[in-house]
Design a protein around this motif. Sequence first.
Motif, PDB file in Angstrom:
ATOM      1  N   THR A 197       1.275  -0.836   0.371  1.00 34.13           N
ATOM      2  CA  THR A 197      -0.081  -0.152  -0.259  1.00 34.13           C
ATOM      3  C   THR A 197       0.710   1.338   0.087  1.00 34.13           C
ATOM      4  OG1 THR A 197      -2.028   1.118   1.177  1.00 34.13           O
ATOM      5  CG2 THR A 197      -0.537   0.289   3.012  1.00 34.13           C
ATOM      6  N   GLN A 198       0.221   1.884  -0.131  1.00 40.68           N
ATOM      7  CA  GLN A 198       1.477   3.584  -0.109  1.00 40.68           C
ATOM      8  C   GLN A 198      -0.177   4.747  -0.184  1.00 40.68           C
ATOM      9  OE1 GLN A 198       0.867   2.719  -3.233  1.00 40.68           O
ATOM     10  NE2 GLN A 198      -1.287   3.660  -3.975  1.00 40.68           N
ATOM     11  N   ALA A 199       0.478   5.613   0.911  1.00 39.08           N
ATOM     12  CA  ALA A 199      -0.593   6.926   1.221  1.00 39.08           C
ATOM     13  C   ALA A 199       0.071   8.027   1.290  1.00 39.08           C
ATOM     14  CB  ALA A 199      -1.606   6.633   2.065  1.00 39.08           C
ATOM     15  N   LYS A 200      -0.558   8.701   1.429  1.00 39.69           N
ATOM     16  CA  LYS A 200       0.088  10.539   2.174  1.00 39.69           C
ATOM     17  C   LYS A 200      -0.174  11.081   3.044  1.00 39.69           C
ATOM     18  CE  LYS A 200       0.067  12.732  -2.584  1.00 39.69           C
ATOM     19  NZ  LYS A 200       1.657  12.649  -2.593  1.00 39.69           N
ATOM     20  N   PHE A 201       0.534  11.403   4.230  1.00 37.98           N
ATOM     21  CA  PHE A 201      -0.162  11.551   5.362  1.00 37.98           C
ATOM     22  C   PHE A 201       0.907  12.687   5.018  1.00 37.98           C
ATOM     23  CE2 PHE A 201       0.343   6.927   5.838  1.00 37.98           C
ATOM     24  CZ  PHE A 201      -0.171   6.850   7.252  1.00 37.98           C
ATOM     25  N   PHE A 202       0.125  14.154   6.028  1.00 39.53           N
ATOM     26  CA  PHE A 202       0.092  15.193   6.547  1.00 39.53           C
ATOM     27  C   PHE A 202       0.807  15.510   8.275  1.00 39.53           C
ATOM     28  CE2 PHE A 202      -2.782  14.271   2.143  1.00 39.53           C
ATOM     29  CZ  PHE A 202      -2.102  15.362   1.776  1.00 39.53           C
ATOM     30  N   PHE A 203       1.551  16.705   8.198  1.00 38.11           N
ATOM     31  CA  PHE A 203       1.963  16.213   8.901  1.00 38.11           C
ATOM     32  C   PHE A 203       1.608  17.874   9.545  1.00 38.11           C
ATOM     33  CE2 PHE A 203       2.837  12.612   8.962  1.00 38.11           C
ATOM     34  CZ  PHE A 203       2.753  11.867  10.562  1.00 38.11           C
ATOM     35  N   VAL A 204       1.323  18.298  10.879  1.00 36.29           N
ATOM     36  CA  VAL A 204       2.272  19.888  11.282  1.00 36.29           C
ATOM     37  C   VAL A 204       2.748  19.776  12.432  1.00 36.29           C
ATOM     38  CG1 VAL A 204       0.005  20.366  12.932  1.00 36.29           C
ATOM     39  CG2 VAL A 204       0.913  22.014  12.038  1.00 36.29           C
ATOM     40  N   ALA A 205       3.366  20.631  12.367  1.00 32.86           N
ATOM     41  CA  ALA A 205       4.985  20.985  13.930  1.00 32.86           C
ATOM     42  C   ALA A 205       3.976  21.392  15.127  1.00 32.86           C
ATOM     43  CB  ALA A 205       5.732  21.921  13.277  1.00 32.86           C
ATOM     44  N   ILE A 206       4.315  21.070  15.892  1.00 33.55           N
ATOM     45  CA  ILE A 206       3.315  21.614  16.909  1.00 33.55           C
ATOM     46  C   ILE A 206       4.414  21.826  18.425  1.00 33.55           C
ATOM     47  CG2 ILE A 206       1.355  20.586  16.547  1.00 33.55           C
ATOM     48  CD1 ILE A 206       2.321  18.518  18.694  1.00 33.55           C
ATOM     49  N   ASP A 207       3.638  22.726  19.102  1.00 32.22           N
ATOM     50  CA  ASP A 207       4.775  23.741  20.119  1.00 32.22           C
ATOM     51  C   ASP A 207       4.380  22.669  21.535  1.00 32.22           C
ATOM     52  OD1 ASP A 207       2.231  24.240  21.415  1.00 32.22           O
ATOM     53  OD2 ASP A 207       3.111  26.828  20.153  1.00 32.22           O
ATOM     54  N   ASP A 208       5.492  22.656  22.542  1.00 31.78           N
ATOM     55  CA  ASP A 208       4.209  21.975  23.930  1.00 31.78           C
ATOM     56  C   ASP A 208       2.651  22.081  24.241  1.00 31.78           C
ATOM     57  OD1 ASP A 208       6.905  21.482  24.252  1.00 31.78           O
ATOM     58  OD2 ASP A 208       7.753  22.883  25.781  1.00 31.78           O
ATOM     59  N   GLU A 209       2.746  22.959  23.395  1.00 41.47           N
ATOM     60  CA  GLU A 209       0.663  23.471  23.994  1.00 41.47           C
ATOM     61  C   GLU A 209      -0.269  22.349  22.658  1.00 41.47           C
ATOM     62  OE1 GLU A 209       1.590  27.623  25.060  1.00 41.47           O
ATOM     63  OE2 GLU A 209       2.790  26.504  26.645  1.00 41.47           O
ATOM     64  N   ARG A 210       0.819  21.800  22.162  1.00 46.19           N
ATOM     65  CA  ARG A 210      -0.204  21.382  20.949  1.00 46.19           C
ATOM     66  C   ARG A 210      -0.854  21.713  19.999  1.00 46.19           C
ATOM     67  NH1 ARG A 210      -1.081  18.189  25.293  1.00 46.19           N
ATOM     68  NH2 ARG A 210      -0.150  15.565  24.948  1.00 46.19           N
ATOM     69  N   LYS A 211      -0.128  23.478  20.025  1.00 47.48           N
ATOM     70  CA  LYS A 211      -0.784  24.387  19.055  1.00 47.48           C
ATOM     71  C   LYS A 211       0.521  24.523  17.181  1.00 47.48           C
ATOM     72  CE  LYS A 211      -3.893  26.047  21.704  1.00 47.48           C
ATOM     73  NZ  LYS A 211      -5.022  25.189  21.796  1.00 47.48           N
ATOM     74  N   PRO A 212       0.172  24.695  15.957  1.00 49.54           N
ATOM     75  CA  PRO A 212       0.801  24.810  15.543  1.00 49.54           C
ATOM     76  C   PRO A 212       2.109  26.186  15.717  1.00 49.54           C
ATOM     77  CG  PRO A 212      -1.520  24.760  14.654  1.00 49.54           C
ATOM     78  CD  PRO A 212      -1.669  24.705  15.823  1.00 49.54           C
ATOM     79  N   ARG A 213       3.356  25.049  14.709  1.00 54.93           N
ATOM     80  CA  ARG A 213       4.348  25.795  15.457  1.00 54.93           C
ATOM     81  C   ARG A 213       5.214  26.598  13.997  1.00 54.93           C
ATOM     82  NH1 ARG A 213       9.264  23.161  15.304  1.00 54.93           N
ATOM     83  NH2 ARG A 213       9.019  21.013  16.193  1.00 54.93           N
ATOM     84  N   PRO A 214       5.578  26.952  13.942  1.00 55.38           N
ATOM     85  CA  PRO A 214       6.434  27.291  12.779  1.00 55.38           C
ATOM     86  C   PRO A 214       7.492  26.169  12.332  1.00 55.38           C
ATOM     87  CG  PRO A 214       6.235  29.415  13.283  1.00 55.38           C
ATOM     88  CD  PRO A 214       6.104  28.425  14.136  1.00 55.38           C
ATOM     89  N   LEU A 215       7.678  25.786  11.083  1.00 50.82           N
ATOM     90  CA  LEU A 215       8.517  24.618  11.134  1.00 50.82           C
ATOM     91  C   LEU A 215      10.178  25.790  10.798  1.00 50.82           C
ATOM     92  CD1 LEU A 215       7.763  22.788   7.943  1.00 50.82           C
ATOM     93  CD2 LEU A 215       7.987  21.552  10.797  1.00 50.82           C
ATOM     94  N   PRO A 216      11.140  25.070  11.451  1.00 53.00           N
ATOM     95  CA  PRO A 216      12.147  25.723  11.389  1.00 53.00           C
ATOM     96  C   PRO A 216      13.114  25.428  10.105  1.00 53.00           C
ATOM     97  CG  PRO A 216      12.660  23.345  12.745  1.00 53.00           C
ATOM     98  CD  PRO A 216      11.343  23.200  12.403  1.00 53.00           C
TER      99      PRO A 216
END
Length: 128
Positions: A106-125
């Motif tokens: 099988t194959q698939a696309k997985f989408f992730f978001v970087a998160i901070d310690d409060e589980r909020k989105p944060r910019p990628l380095p």
Amino acid sequence: MADPLPTGEPAIRITAMPADANPAGDIFGGWLMAQMDMAAGIVAARRAKGRAATIAVEGMTFHHPVHVGDEVSVYAHLTKAGRTSMTIDVETWRRARTGEDRQKVTQAKFFFVAIDDERKPRPLPQTD
């Protein structure tokens, strides 16, 4: 026509065990999806240099069954990085325990978001 063999090293390689199978000896699709999510998570955490969370999965189709005892190799490659999000292409391959032939399962696309310690989105380095 056979799929072209994957390039690079697998993010995860594991043996499918009886606890991962239905009564007919076929491995559960959910177990495979969990392995794929872990492999993609490894790639996402490296790029994010920290925590990252799965936000979506797209396009999963099962081509071949995986059986108890098969070696399962999961390949994951970052294909896109936005401000906070990442797209990771994942392929899963099987090889019979006593054989050399490999099949893409099988194959698939997985989408992730970087998160901070409060589980909020944060910019990628920034990358070097």
